[in-house]
Design a protein around this motif. Structure first.
Motif, PDB file in Angstrom:
ATOM      1  N   SER A  65       0.816  -1.219   0.000  1.00  0.00           N
ATOM      2  CA  SER A  65       0.000   0.000   0.000  1.00  0.00           C
ATOM      3  C   SER A  65       0.854   1.277   0.000  1.00  0.00           C
ATOM      4  O   SER A  65       1.900   1.341   0.649  1.00  0.00           O
ATOM      5  CB  SER A  65      -0.891   0.005   1.244  1.00  0.00           C
ATOM      6  N   MET A  66       0.382   2.297  -0.703  1.00  0.00           N
ATOM      7  CA  MET A  66       1.070   3.591  -0.726  1.00  0.00           C
ATOM      8  C   MET A  66       1.029   4.266   0.647  1.00  0.00           C
ATOM      9  O   MET A  66       1.824   5.154   0.923  1.00  0.00           O
ATOM     10  CB  MET A  66       0.448   4.523  -1.775  1.00  0.00           C
ATOM     11  N   ASN A  67       0.111   3.827   1.518  1.00  0.00           N
ATOM     12  CA  ASN A  67       0.002   4.395   2.862  1.00  0.00           C
ATOM     13  C   ASN A  67       0.976   3.758   3.852  1.00  0.00           C
ATOM     14  O   ASN A  67       1.092   4.219   4.986  1.00  0.00           O
ATOM     15  CB  ASN A  67      -1.423   4.229   3.398  1.00  0.00           C
ATOM     16  N   TRP A  68       1.663   2.702   3.432  1.00  0.00           N
ATOM     17  CA  TRP A  68       2.598   1.982   4.295  1.00  0.00           C
ATOM     18  C   TRP A  68       3.790   2.881   4.610  1.00  0.00           C
ATOM     19  O   TRP A  68       4.196   3.721   3.813  1.00  0.00           O
ATOM     20  CB  TRP A  68       3.059   0.718   3.569  1.00  0.00           C
ATOM     21  N   VAL A  69       4.360   2.712   5.805  1.00  0.00           N
ATOM     22  CA  VAL A  69       5.553   3.478   6.191  1.00  0.00           C
ATOM     23  C   VAL A  69       6.630   2.529   6.704  1.00  0.00           C
ATOM     24  O   VAL A  69       6.341   1.440   7.190  1.00  0.00           O
ATOM     25  CB  VAL A  69       5.251   4.550   7.270  1.00  0.00           C
ATOM     26  N   CYS A  70       7.873   2.943   6.606  1.00  0.00           N
ATOM     27  CA  CYS A  70       9.020   2.151   7.047  1.00  0.00           C
ATOM     28  C   CYS A  70       8.878   1.817   8.529  1.00  0.00           C
ATOM     29  O   CYS A  70       8.635   2.710   9.348  1.00  0.00           O
ATOM     30  CB  CYS A  70      10.306   2.947   6.803  1.00  0.00           C
ATOM     31  N   PRO A  71       9.047   0.535   8.901  1.00  0.00           N
ATOM     32  CA  PRO A  71       8.911   0.153  10.307  1.00  0.00           C
ATOM     33  C   PRO A  71      10.056   0.673  11.181  1.00  0.00           C
ATOM     34  O   PRO A  71       9.934   0.714  12.392  1.00  0.00           O
ATOM     35  CB  PRO A  71       8.905  -1.371  10.272  1.00  0.00           C
ATOM     36  N   GLU A  72      11.151   1.071  10.587  1.00  0.00           N
ATOM     37  CA  GLU A  72      12.296   1.563  11.358  1.00  0.00           C
ATOM     38  C   GLU A  72      12.234   3.066  11.612  1.00  0.00           C
ATOM     39  O   GLU A  72      12.521   3.526  12.705  1.00  0.00           O
ATOM     40  CB  GLU A  72      13.605   1.230  10.634  1.00  0.00           C
ATOM     41  N   CYS A  73      11.877   3.836  10.573  1.00  0.00           N
ATOM     42  CA  CYS A  73      11.966   5.293  10.726  1.00  0.00           C
ATOM     43  C   CYS A  73      10.685   6.047  10.369  1.00  0.00           C
ATOM     44  O   CYS A  73      10.624   7.255  10.548  1.00  0.00           O
ATOM     45  CB  CYS A  73      13.136   5.837   9.905  1.00  0.00           C
ATOM     46  N   GLY A  74       9.678   5.347   9.846  1.00  0.00           N
ATOM     47  CA  GLY A  74       8.419   5.998   9.515  1.00  0.00           C
ATOM     48  C   GLY A  74       8.410   6.715   8.177  1.00  0.00           C
ATOM     49  O   GLY A  74       7.465   7.430   7.864  1.00  0.00           O
ATOM     50  N   ALA A  75       9.445   6.492   7.353  1.00  0.00           N
ATOM     51  CA  ALA A  75       9.484   7.124   6.031  1.00  0.00           C
ATOM     52  C   ALA A  75       8.362   6.573   5.153  1.00  0.00           C
ATOM     53  O   ALA A  75       7.945   5.430   5.313  1.00  0.00           O
ATOM     54  CB  ALA A  75      10.838   6.874   5.371  1.00  0.00           C
ATOM     55  N   ARG A  76       7.902   7.379   4.220  1.00  0.00           N
ATOM     56  CA  ARG A  76       6.848   6.956   3.303  1.00  0.00           C
ATOM     57  C   ARG A  76       7.401   6.028   2.228  1.00  0.00           C
ATOM     58  O   ARG A  76       8.607   5.990   1.980  1.00  0.00           O
ATOM     59  CB  ARG A  76       6.219   8.180   2.632  1.00  0.00           C
ATOM     60  N   LYS A  77       6.519   5.303   1.575  1.00  0.00           N
ATOM     61  CA  LYS A  77       6.930   4.385   0.511  1.00  0.00           C
ATOM     62  C   LYS A  77       7.685   5.133  -0.592  1.00  0.00           C
ATOM     63  O   LYS A  77       8.590   4.581  -1.219  1.00  0.00           O
ATOM     64  CB  LYS A  77       5.708   3.656  -0.048  1.00  0.00           C
ATOM     65  N   ASP A  78       7.344   6.387  -0.818  1.00  0.00           N
ATOM     66  CA  ASP A  78       8.020   7.204  -1.826  1.00  0.00           C
ATOM     67  C   ASP A  78       9.504   7.399  -1.501  1.00  0.00           C
ATOM     68  O   ASP A  78      10.291   7.758  -2.374  1.00  0.00           O
ATOM     69  CB  ASP A  78       7.367   8.586  -1.933  1.00  0.00           C
ATOM     70  N   ASP A  79       9.885   7.204  -0.241  1.00  0.00           N
ATOM     71  CA  ASP A  79      11.269   7.391   0.182  1.00  0.00           C
ATOM     72  C   ASP A  79      12.095   6.103   0.041  1.00  0.00           C
ATOM     73  O   ASP A  79      13.188   6.016   0.588  1.00  0.00           O
ATOM     74  CB  ASP A  79      11.322   7.882   1.632  1.00  0.00           C
ATOM     75  N   PHE A  80      11.563   5.114  -0.681  1.00  0.00           N
ATOM     76  CA  PHE A  80      12.273   3.863  -0.929  1.00  0.00           C
ATOM     77  C   PHE A  80      12.755   3.820  -2.365  1.00  0.00           C
ATOM     78  O   PHE A  80      12.160   4.419  -3.247  1.00  0.00           O
ATOM     79  CB  PHE A  80      11.345   2.664  -0.680  1.00  0.00           C
ATOM     80  N   GLU A  81      13.854   3.098  -2.562  1.00  0.00           N
ATOM     81  CA  GLU A  81      14.417   2.905  -3.895  1.00  0.00           C
ATOM     82  C   GLU A  81      14.747   1.423  -4.063  1.00  0.00           C
ATOM     83  O   GLU A  81      15.258   0.794  -3.145  1.00  0.00           O
ATOM     84  CB  GLU A  81      15.680   3.742  -4.045  1.00  0.00           C
ATOM     85  N   MET A  82      14.455   0.880  -5.249  1.00  0.00           N
ATOM     86  CA  MET A  82      14.725  -0.527  -5.510  1.00  0.00           C
ATOM     87  C   MET A  82      16.231  -0.743  -5.613  1.00  0.00           C
ATOM     88  O   MET A  82      16.931   0.030  -6.261  1.00  0.00           O
ATOM     89  CB  MET A  82      14.059  -0.948  -6.825  1.00  0.00           C
ATOM     90  N   VAL A  83      16.714  -1.773  -4.929  1.00  0.00           N
ATOM     91  CA  VAL A  83      18.139  -2.129  -4.974  1.00  0.00           C
ATOM     92  C   VAL A  83      18.268  -3.628  -5.215  1.00  0.00           C
ATOM     93  O   VAL A  83      17.393  -4.402  -4.831  1.00  0.00           O
ATOM     94  CB  VAL A  83      18.909  -1.756  -3.677  1.00  0.00           C
ATOM     95  N   GLN A  84      19.345  -4.030  -5.851  1.00  0.00           N
ATOM     96  CA  GLN A  84      19.631  -5.445  -6.087  1.00  0.00           C
ATOM     97  C   GLN A  84      20.335  -6.003  -4.850  1.00  0.00           C
ATOM     98  O   GLN A  84      21.317  -5.421  -4.391  1.00  0.00           O
ATOM     99  CB  GLN A  84      20.547  -5.576  -7.307  1.00  0.00           C
TER     100      GLN A  84
END
Length: 50
Positions: A30-49
């Motif tokens: 969900s776009m409403n999900w937030v990081c369990p460690e720091c509360g950042a929004r999903k938009d603050d994530f980047e795909m990494v290998q």
């Protein structure tokens, strides 16, 4: 990976304690999900290998 704290979401493991079953693809979280460690929004994530 969270760009704020570096926490990595693992699609294979999911996040059952937050209602995200194992095998849930990142794009299905969900776009409403937030990081369990720091509360950042999903938009603050980047795909990494990993």
């Amino acid at each position: 990976m969270c760009l704020i704290c570096g926490w990595i979401y693992d699609e294979a493991a999911g996040l059952p304690e937050e209602g995200i079953p194992a095998g849930t693809r990142w794009e299905d979280v969900s776009m409403n999900w937030v990081c369990p460690e720091c509360g950042a929004r999903k938009d603050d994530f980047e795909m990494v290998q990993v």
